[in-house]
Design a protein around this motif. Structure first.
Motif, PDB file in Angstrom:
ATOM      1  N   TYR A 107      11.367  70.510 101.743  1.00 37.36           N
ATOM      2  CA  TYR A 107      12.291  70.731 102.852  1.00 37.36           C
ATOM      3  C   TYR A 107      12.104  69.641 103.893  1.00 37.36           C
ATOM      4  O   TYR A 107      10.997  69.132 104.083  1.00 37.36           O
ATOM      5  CB  TYR A 107      11.984  72.065 103.546  1.00 37.36           C
ATOM      6  N   ALA A 108      13.204  69.352 104.620  1.00 39.70           N
ATOM      7  CA  ALA A 108      13.132  68.405 105.730  1.00 39.70           C
ATOM      8  C   ALA A 108      14.249  68.719 106.716  1.00 39.70           C
ATOM      9  O   ALA A 108      15.214  69.409 106.393  1.00 39.70           O
ATOM     10  CB  ALA A 108      13.242  66.976 105.221  1.00 39.70           C
ATOM     11  N   VAL A 109      14.097  68.184 107.916  1.00 39.86           N
ATOM     12  CA  VAL A 109      15.064  68.406 108.985  1.00 39.86           C
ATOM     13  C   VAL A 109      15.254  67.099 109.752  1.00 39.86           C
ATOM     14  O   VAL A 109      14.345  66.280 109.835  1.00 39.86           O
ATOM     15  CB  VAL A 109      14.599  69.559 109.909  1.00 39.86           C
ATOM     16  N   ARG A 110      16.441  66.944 110.290  1.00 34.35           N
ATOM     17  CA  ARG A 110      16.721  65.781 111.126  1.00 34.35           C
ATOM     18  C   ARG A 110      17.480  66.227 112.360  1.00 34.35           C
ATOM     19  O   ARG A 110      18.391  67.039 112.285  1.00 34.35           O
ATOM     20  CB  ARG A 110      17.550  64.762 110.358  1.00 34.35           C
TER      21      ARG A 110
ATOM     22  N   GLY B 167      15.876  59.424 108.044  1.00 37.00           N
ATOM     23  CA  GLY B 167      15.171  59.903 109.234  1.00 37.00           C
ATOM     24  C   GLY B 167      14.836  61.376 109.244  1.00 37.00           C
ATOM     25  O   GLY B 167      14.471  61.927 110.279  1.00 37.00           O
ATOM     26  N   PHE B 168      14.919  62.024 108.082  1.00 35.93           N
ATOM     27  CA  PHE B 168      14.515  63.428 108.002  1.00 35.93           C
ATOM     28  C   PHE B 168      12.994  63.526 108.097  1.00 35.93           C
ATOM     29  O   PHE B 168      12.279  62.688 107.560  1.00 35.93           O
ATOM     30  CB  PHE B 168      14.982  64.051 106.683  1.00 35.93           C
ATOM     31  N   ARG B 169      12.533  64.565 108.767  1.00 30.11           N
ATOM     32  CA  ARG B 169      11.094  64.855 108.871  1.00 30.11           C
ATOM     33  C   ARG B 169      10.777  65.992 107.924  1.00 30.11           C
ATOM     34  O   ARG B 169      11.394  67.056 107.973  1.00 30.11           O
ATOM     35  CB  ARG B 169      10.726  65.251 110.312  1.00 30.11           C
ATOM     36  N   ARG B 170       9.826  65.777 107.052  1.00 27.28           N
ATOM     37  CA  ARG B 170       9.446  66.808 106.082  1.00 27.28           C
ATOM     38  C   ARG B 170       8.783  67.981 106.796  1.00 27.28           C
ATOM     39  O   ARG B 170       7.973  67.791 107.705  1.00 27.28           O
ATOM     40  CB  ARG B 170       8.488  66.233 105.037  1.00 27.28           C
TER      41      ARG B 170
END
Length: 192
Positions: free
Chosen positions: A169-172, A146-149
């Motif tokens: 890179y990605a963030v969740r 479920g990380f968003r790039r």
């Protein structure tokens, strides 16, 4: 911080132990590690022993990088390792070659991300991920969890020799962004 064991439907995440040194050594000699990770290269038994007897206990005690062994069951063989670096809540992981491709790392990464965002690391509202451009397997795990790039201006990852390489890179967040899956289209293609 005291070590915390996590459980998933197929896995136990617990403390890496000195008895894991032979497998850590073997897994970390994979040529993929030379290209994609910052582990020492060439990787030696002494590197594994230092990781297991010094780095892991210190990282838990200080809270700077909780690190888990990935196993099928309590007391089982080591399959891989996963950690979250406290400063940026950055998820990092690797899996032994013979255990890849069946979704185990995605399962472990989801458990660690949810633990982190659920109060395991106080104040964590996001979990960060990055990998060397081209590390498609790691990107697939991040997407599955479920990380968003994201695309920061200076998207780099440090190398073991003090240099840098271009990175993804990605963030969740605790609630998965509805745009997360589609954000990987230019890297992993569109999968419905």
């Amino acid at each position: 911080m005291r070590p915390v064991a996590l459980r998933t439907p197929r896995l136990v995440l617990d403390l890496p132990a000195p008895a894991d040194a032979d497998l850590v050594t073997r897994y970390c000699q994979d040529p993929l590690f030379e290209r994609c990770l910052t582990t020492p290269w060439p990787y030696s038994r002494a590197d594994a022993e230092a990781f297991l007897t010094t780095h892991v206990p210190h990282s838990w005690a200080s809270g700077i990088e909780p690190t888990w062994a990935i196993r099928r069951h309590r007391g089982g063989i080591l399959l891989g390792v996963i950690s979250v670096r406290e400063a940026q809540h950055e998820l990092g992981y690797w899996m032994g070659a013979e255990h890849r491709g069946i979704g185990l790392m995605s399962e472990a990464a989801r458990a660690v991300a949810e633990w982190t965002l659920g109060g395991g690391i106080q104040g964590a509202s996001t979990v960060f991920w990055r990998a060397v451009v081209g590390n498609v397997a790691s990107a697939r795990v991040a997407r599955a969890v479920g990380f968003r790039r994201i695309e920061p201006d200076d998207a780099i990852v440090p190398t073991r020799d003090g240099g840098t390489l271009p990175a993804w890179y990605a963030v969740r967040e605790a609630t998965i962004d509805p745009r997360a899956h589609a954000s990987w289209g230019d890297v992993l293609g569109v999968i419905r």
